[in-house]
Design a protein around this motif. Structure first.
Motif, PDB file in Angstrom:
ATOM      1  N   MET A 149      22.003   5.449 -18.733  1.00 36.35           N
ATOM      2  CA  MET A 149      20.739   4.703 -18.088  1.00 36.35           C
ATOM      3  C   MET A 149      19.430   5.607 -17.814  1.00 36.35           C
ATOM      4  SD  MET A 149      20.814   1.278 -17.863  1.00 36.35           S
ATOM      5  CE  MET A 149      19.792   0.860 -16.392  1.00 36.35           C
ATOM      6  N   ASN A 150      18.420   5.167 -17.845  1.00 38.44           N
ATOM      7  CA  ASN A 150      17.243   6.074 -17.618  1.00 38.44           C
ATOM      8  C   ASN A 150      16.924   5.794 -16.155  1.00 38.44           C
ATOM      9  OD1 ASN A 150      16.579   7.072 -19.781  1.00 38.44           O
ATOM     10  ND2 ASN A 150      15.420   5.251 -20.689  1.00 38.44           N
ATOM     11  N   GLN A 151      16.441   6.787 -15.469  1.00 37.93           N
ATOM     12  CA  GLN A 151      15.875   6.434 -13.959  1.00 37.93           C
ATOM     13  C   GLN A 151      15.097   5.326 -14.211  1.00 37.93           C
ATOM     14  OE1 GLN A 151      17.657   8.948 -12.293  1.00 37.93           O
ATOM     15  NE2 GLN A 151      15.731   9.527 -11.062  1.00 37.93           N
ATOM     16  N   PRO A 152      15.253   4.512 -13.048  1.00 39.48           N
ATOM     17  CA  PRO A 152      14.358   3.288 -12.968  1.00 39.48           C
ATOM     18  C   PRO A 152      12.785   3.795 -12.912  1.00 39.48           C
ATOM     19  CG  PRO A 152      15.387   3.426 -10.790  1.00 39.48           C
ATOM     20  CD  PRO A 152      16.008   4.743 -11.739  1.00 39.48           C
ATOM     21  N   SER A 153      11.993   3.139 -13.614  1.00 41.61           N
ATOM     22  CA  SER A 153      10.391   3.590 -13.629  1.00 41.61           C
ATOM     23  C   SER A 153       9.908   2.597 -12.720  1.00 41.61           C
ATOM     24  CB  SER A 153       9.910   3.931 -14.907  1.00 41.61           C
ATOM     25  OG  SER A 153       9.834   2.379 -15.378  1.00 41.61           O
ATOM     26  N   TRP A 154       8.994   3.101 -11.643  1.00 41.98           N
ATOM     27  CA  TRP A 154       8.305   2.362 -10.697  1.00 41.98           C
ATOM     28  C   TRP A 154       6.889   2.311 -11.047  1.00 41.98           C
ATOM     29  CZ3 TRP A 154      11.324   0.379  -6.839  1.00 41.98           C
ATOM     30  CH2 TRP A 154      12.653   0.882  -6.803  1.00 41.98           C
ATOM     31  N   ALA A 155       6.445   1.034 -10.894  1.00 42.80           N
ATOM     32  CA  ALA A 155       4.841   0.929 -10.905  1.00 42.80           C
ATOM     33  C   ALA A 155       4.254   1.870  -9.907  1.00 42.80           C
ATOM     34  CB  ALA A 155       4.556  -0.669 -10.945  1.00 42.80           C
ATOM     35  N   PRO A 156       3.160   2.348 -10.193  1.00 37.79           N
ATOM     36  CA  PRO A 156       2.299   2.852  -9.263  1.00 37.79           C
ATOM     37  C   PRO A 156       1.732   1.893  -8.289  1.00 37.79           C
ATOM     38  CG  PRO A 156       1.222   2.846 -11.174  1.00 37.79           C
ATOM     39  CD  PRO A 156       2.294   2.226 -11.564  1.00 37.79           C
ATOM     40  N   PRO A 157       1.170   2.376  -7.190  1.00 36.26           N
ATOM     41  CA  PRO A 157       0.470   1.485  -6.239  1.00 36.26           C
ATOM     42  C   PRO A 157      -0.543   0.805  -7.134  1.00 36.26           C
ATOM     43  CG  PRO A 157       0.960   3.432  -5.090  1.00 36.26           C
ATOM     44  CD  PRO A 157       1.206   3.859  -6.478  1.00 36.26           C
ATOM     45  N   ASP A 158      -0.988  -0.354  -6.652  1.00 39.94           N
ATOM     46  CA  ASP A 158      -2.113  -1.304  -7.245  1.00 39.94           C
ATOM     47  C   ASP A 158      -3.312  -0.449  -7.067  1.00 39.94           C
ATOM     48  OD1 ASP A 158      -2.542  -4.287  -7.851  1.00 39.94           O
ATOM     49  OD2 ASP A 158      -4.196  -3.482  -7.080  1.00 39.94           O
ATOM     50  N   PRO A 159      -4.200  -0.543  -8.011  1.00 36.43           N
ATOM     51  CA  PRO A 159      -5.414   0.280  -7.816  1.00 36.43           C
ATOM     52  C   PRO A 159      -6.256  -0.426  -6.444  1.00 36.43           C
ATOM     53  CG  PRO A 159      -5.050  -0.368 -10.296  1.00 36.43           C
ATOM     54  CD  PRO A 159      -3.921  -0.963  -9.334  1.00 36.43           C
ATOM     55  N   ALA A 160      -5.774  -1.613  -6.404  1.00 33.53           N
ATOM     56  CA  ALA A 160      -6.803  -2.296  -5.264  1.00 33.53           C
ATOM     57  C   ALA A 160      -6.000  -1.812  -3.884  1.00 33.53           C
ATOM     58  CB  ALA A 160      -6.699  -3.691  -5.251  1.00 33.53           C
ATOM     59  N   ALA A 161      -4.838  -1.224  -3.838  1.00 30.36           N
ATOM     60  CA  ALA A 161      -4.174  -0.984  -2.291  1.00 30.36           C
ATOM     61  C   ALA A 161      -5.212  -0.275  -1.275  1.00 30.36           C
ATOM     62  CB  ALA A 161      -2.776  -0.216  -2.803  1.00 30.36           C
ATOM     63  N   PRO A 162      -5.558   0.921  -1.913  1.00 31.60           N
ATOM     64  CA  PRO A 162      -6.548   1.602  -0.816  1.00 31.60           C
ATOM     65  C   PRO A 162      -7.534   0.720  -0.285  1.00 31.60           C
ATOM     66  CG  PRO A 162      -6.549   2.813  -2.705  1.00 31.60           C
ATOM     67  CD  PRO A 162      -6.020   1.374  -3.105  1.00 31.60           C
ATOM     68  N   GLN A 163      -8.187  -0.073  -0.879  1.00 29.99           N
ATOM     69  CA  GLN A 163      -9.050  -1.147  -0.101  1.00 29.99           C
ATOM     70  C   GLN A 163      -8.387  -2.195   0.531  1.00 29.99           C
ATOM     71  OE1 GLN A 163      -9.410  -0.078  -3.259  1.00 29.99           O
ATOM     72  NE2 GLN A 163     -11.668   0.206  -3.670  1.00 29.99           N
ATOM     73  N   LEU A 164      -7.191  -2.576   0.155  1.00 31.38           N
ATOM     74  CA  LEU A 164      -6.340  -3.570   1.072  1.00 31.38           C
ATOM     75  C   LEU A 164      -5.805  -3.015   2.173  1.00 31.38           C
ATOM     76  CD1 LEU A 164      -4.573  -5.432  -2.009  1.00 31.38           C
ATOM     77  CD2 LEU A 164      -6.519  -6.136  -0.565  1.00 31.38           C
ATOM     78  N   THR A 165      -5.377  -1.835   2.188  1.00 30.34           N
ATOM     79  CA  THR A 165      -4.633  -1.150   3.272  1.00 30.34           C
ATOM     80  C   THR A 165      -5.855  -0.846   4.474  1.00 30.34           C
ATOM     81  OG1 THR A 165      -4.755   0.887   2.364  1.00 30.34           O
ATOM     82  CG2 THR A 165      -2.806  -0.321   2.446  1.00 30.34           C
ATOM     83  N   ALA A 166      -7.045  -0.401   3.997  1.00 30.28           N
ATOM     84  CA  ALA A 166      -8.144   0.132   4.716  1.00 30.28           C
ATOM     85  C   ALA A 166      -8.885  -1.211   5.515  1.00 30.28           C
ATOM     86  CB  ALA A 166      -9.378   0.763   3.946  1.00 30.28           C
ATOM     87  N   ALA A 167      -8.945  -2.267   4.668  1.00 33.96           N
ATOM     88  CA  ALA A 167      -9.348  -3.684   5.367  1.00 33.96           C
ATOM     89  C   ALA A 167      -8.397  -3.960   6.498  1.00 33.96           C
ATOM     90  CB  ALA A 167      -9.572  -4.546   4.198  1.00 33.96           C
ATOM     91  N   ALA A 168      -7.015  -4.051   6.262  1.00 34.80           N
ATOM     92  CA  ALA A 168      -6.011  -4.403   7.159  1.00 34.80           C
ATOM     93  C   ALA A 168      -6.038  -3.838   8.353  1.00 34.80           C
ATOM     94  CB  ALA A 168      -4.601  -4.419   6.623  1.00 34.80           C
ATOM     95  N   ALA A 169      -6.194  -2.239   7.884  1.00 33.25           N
ATOM     96  CA  ALA A 169      -6.351  -1.185   9.241  1.00 33.25           C
ATOM     97  C   ALA A 169      -7.399  -1.540  10.018  1.00 33.25           C
ATOM     98  CB  ALA A 169      -6.343   0.225   8.828  1.00 33.25           C
ATOM     99  N   ARG A 170      -8.625  -1.732   9.350  1.00 33.99           N
ATOM    100  CA  ARG A 170      -9.610  -1.987  10.259  1.00 33.99           C
ATOM    101  C   ARG A 170      -9.649  -3.458  11.172  1.00 33.99           C
ATOM    102  NH1 ARG A 170     -12.753  -0.104   5.854  1.00 33.99           N
ATOM    103  NH2 ARG A 170     -12.844  -1.911   4.914  1.00 33.99           N
ATOM    104  N   ARG A 171      -8.985  -4.292  10.684  1.00 30.59           N
ATOM    105  CA  ARG A 171      -8.671  -5.552  11.425  1.00 30.59           C
ATOM    106  C   ARG A 171      -7.841  -5.391  12.637  1.00 30.59           C
ATOM    107  NH1 ARG A 171      -8.407  -8.046   6.177  1.00 30.59           N
ATOM    108  NH2 ARG A 171      -6.293  -7.913   6.250  1.00 30.59           N
ATOM    109  N   ALA A 172      -7.013  -4.272  12.625  1.00 28.78           N
ATOM    110  CA  ALA A 172      -6.041  -4.042  13.783  1.00 28.78           C
ATOM    111  C   ALA A 172      -6.766  -3.327  14.923  1.00 28.78           C
ATOM    112  CB  ALA A 172      -4.913  -2.979  13.415  1.00 28.78           C
ATOM    113  N   PRO A 173      -6.624  -4.234  16.000  1.00 23.64           N
ATOM    114  CA  PRO A 173      -7.316  -4.088  17.245  1.00 23.64           C
ATOM    115  C   PRO A 173      -6.909  -2.705  18.233  1.00 23.64           C
ATOM    116  CG  PRO A 173      -6.072  -5.967  17.742  1.00 23.64           C
ATOM    117  CD  PRO A 173      -5.768  -5.575  16.080  1.00 23.64           C
TER     118      PRO A 173
END
Ligand code: URA
Ligand code: SF4
Length: 207
Positions: free
Chosen positions: A1-25
């Motif tokens: 069996m090959n190693q499982p291959s994983w999808a990379p983080p979504d290209p939108a992930a940096p914007q999504l985490t940054a937006a969520a982080a900014r909302r955290a008080p």
């Protein structure tokens, strides 16, 4: 069996985490959000803990590492393995105190086998770390090793930038060696001597 291959983080992930982080008080809200983050598919599927970081109240000095290792993943705490033990020892040697030092990593989840975090993983986690820095507002950030140093300074070599305070977007940054380099080169090696010297400067500047 090959190693499982994983999808990379979504290209939108940096914007999504940054937006969520900014909302955290505050730190507690932010930590809760980071603990449920699955922006990096491979890291989220293989981790035991999300290592949010340590933030003692009133810490003026902040130490930034790269990513959790095995012991950190097991315990959920940053820098508790061999590198962490050396960091604690050297900090104490120069009059500092880990208990009053904030400790974070650029990436909060352990990359399997301790590989270097990929560029998309580092980018996905960046928004969390930026908000952590904003909330903690330390007087000085010591970056341990090349990943943490480049997180602030971009492409550079450690030799060219270590031991000096750089001002980056209003944050004072002092790059130095990672404790793992000091462990590899031994107790009489140059990395350990320079790491100790740089930590001494960091403690002086934040007393
Ligand atoms: N190395 C790091 O960069 N961070 C940790 O938390 C542990 C080891
Ligand atoms: Fe989320 Fe950061 Fe963990 Fe990636 S490393 S899953 S961005 S918390």
């Amino acid at each position: 069996m090959n190693q499982p291959s994983w999808a990379p983080p979504d290209p939108a992930a940096p914007q999504l985490t940054a937006a969520a982080a900014r909302r955290a008080p505050d730190w507690t809200a932010l930590s809760g959000d980071v603990r449920t983050c699955t922006a990096c598919p491979e890291l989220a599927a293989t981790r035991r803990s999300v290592v949010v970081g340590q933030a003692p109240a009133g810490a003026r000095l902040l130490v930034l590492g790269e990513a959790p290792g095995a012991q950190e993943d097991d315990s959920g705490q940053p820098f508790v393995g061999r590198s962490g033990q050396l960091l604690d020892l050297l900090l104490a040697e120069v009059g500092g105190d880990r208990a009053h030092t904030a400790v974070l990593n650029t990436v909060k989840c352990r990359p399997p086998g301790n590989r270097v975090p990929s560029r998309p993983e580092s980018a996905a986690c960046r928004g969390w770390t930026e908000r952590q820095l904003e909330l903690l507002a330390p007087d000085l950030v010591v970056t341990l090793g090349l990943s943490a140093t480049r997180w602030f300074l971009g492409p550079c070599t450690l030799g060219a930038v270590r031991g000096q305070v750089h001002e980056v977007a209003g944050v004072r940054v002092l790059p130095t060696y990672h404790p793992s380099a000091a462990i590899r080169s031994g107790p009489r090696g140059e990395p350990r001597r320079l790491l100790t010297e740089d930590l001494a400067l960091a403690v002086r500047l934040t007393q």
